[in-house]
Write a protein that holds these residues in place. Sequence first.
Motif, PDB file in Angstrom:
ATOM      1  N   VAL A   7      48.941  60.496  58.367  1.00 29.75           N
ATOM      2  CA  VAL A   7      48.705  60.026  57.004  1.00 29.75           C
ATOM      3  C   VAL A   7      48.841  58.503  57.002  1.00 29.75           C
ATOM      4  O   VAL A   7      49.850  57.971  57.456  1.00 29.75           O
ATOM      5  N   ASP A   9      48.870  55.191  54.681  1.00 29.48           N
ATOM      6  CA  ASP A   9      48.977  54.661  53.320  1.00 29.48           C
ATOM      7  C   ASP A   9      50.037  53.580  53.309  1.00 29.48           C
ATOM      8  O   ASP A   9      51.084  53.732  53.933  1.00 29.48           O
ATOM      9  N   GLU A  15      54.839  58.937  51.655  1.00 32.94           N
ATOM     10  CA  GLU A  15      55.473  59.764  52.678  1.00 32.94           C
ATOM     11  C   GLU A  15      56.390  60.798  52.037  1.00 32.94           C
ATOM     12  O   GLU A  15      56.350  61.981  52.385  1.00 32.94           O
ATOM     13  N   GLU A  16      57.206  60.373  51.091  1.00 37.22           N
ATOM     14  CA  GLU A  16      58.120  61.292  50.415  1.00 37.22           C
ATOM     15  C   GLU A  16      57.346  62.394  49.680  1.00 37.22           C
ATOM     16  O   GLU A  16      57.711  63.569  49.743  1.00 37.22           O
ATOM     17  N   ARG A  19      55.905  64.836  52.290  1.00 34.36           N
ATOM     18  CA  ARG A  19      56.987  65.646  52.892  1.00 34.36           C
ATOM     19  C   ARG A  19      57.480  66.704  51.912  1.00 34.36           C
ATOM     20  O   ARG A  19      57.824  67.802  52.299  1.00 34.36           O
ATOM     21  N   GLU A  34      52.818  62.600  60.640  1.00 33.93           N
ATOM     22  CA  GLU A  34      53.245  61.246  60.961  1.00 33.93           C
ATOM     23  C   GLU A  34      52.649  60.323  59.924  1.00 33.93           C
ATOM     24  O   GLU A  34      51.581  60.598  59.372  1.00 33.93           O
ATOM     25  N   PHE A  35      53.329  59.214  59.675  1.00 34.89           N
ATOM     26  CA  PHE A  35      52.907  58.288  58.637  1.00 34.89           C
ATOM     27  C   PHE A  35      52.741  56.905  59.226  1.00 34.89           C
ATOM     28  O   PHE A  35      53.622  56.422  59.942  1.00 34.89           O
ATOM     29  N   PRO A  37      51.891  52.908  58.078  1.00 36.38           N
ATOM     30  CA  PRO A  37      51.880  52.077  56.877  1.00 36.38           C
ATOM     31  C   PRO A  37      50.661  51.165  56.748  1.00 36.38           C
ATOM     32  O   PRO A  37      50.513  50.475  55.750  1.00 36.38           O
TER      33      PRO A  37
END
Length: 129
Positions: A7, A9, A15-16, A19, A34-35, A37
Amino acid sequence: MSVYILVVDDEPDVEELFRQQFRRDLKSGRFTMEFAPSAPAALIRAAEIRDPSLILILSDINMPGMSGLDMLPKVRAERPDVPVIMITAYGDADTRRKAIEGGAVGLLTKPIDFVLLRHEIDVRLGQPA
């Protein structure tokens, strides 16, 4: 083998939110999220996950520096095997056209319809939706 969804962003609260929406899937190990930024960070991570376990990239369009639309052809060239779904606050026809022409398999508008997104993930995992 872990199955990865990347993801991309620049907003930290995304992320929160993801999740929380996929809490059961992540806890059971059905897949790993996985995130990244930024688009450059996502390109690095997409290149690092070399095996077929990376099954989907979800990317915001409007980010500082390199936008999601700028990243799209680069990630498609590097990982043509991985579908990309773009996410935008502006689901206008021009944005949709640019995303599809750039190689995206779809475009989701914010606020994200997580039922639709879950269906997309189930399809990628090869499970009936």
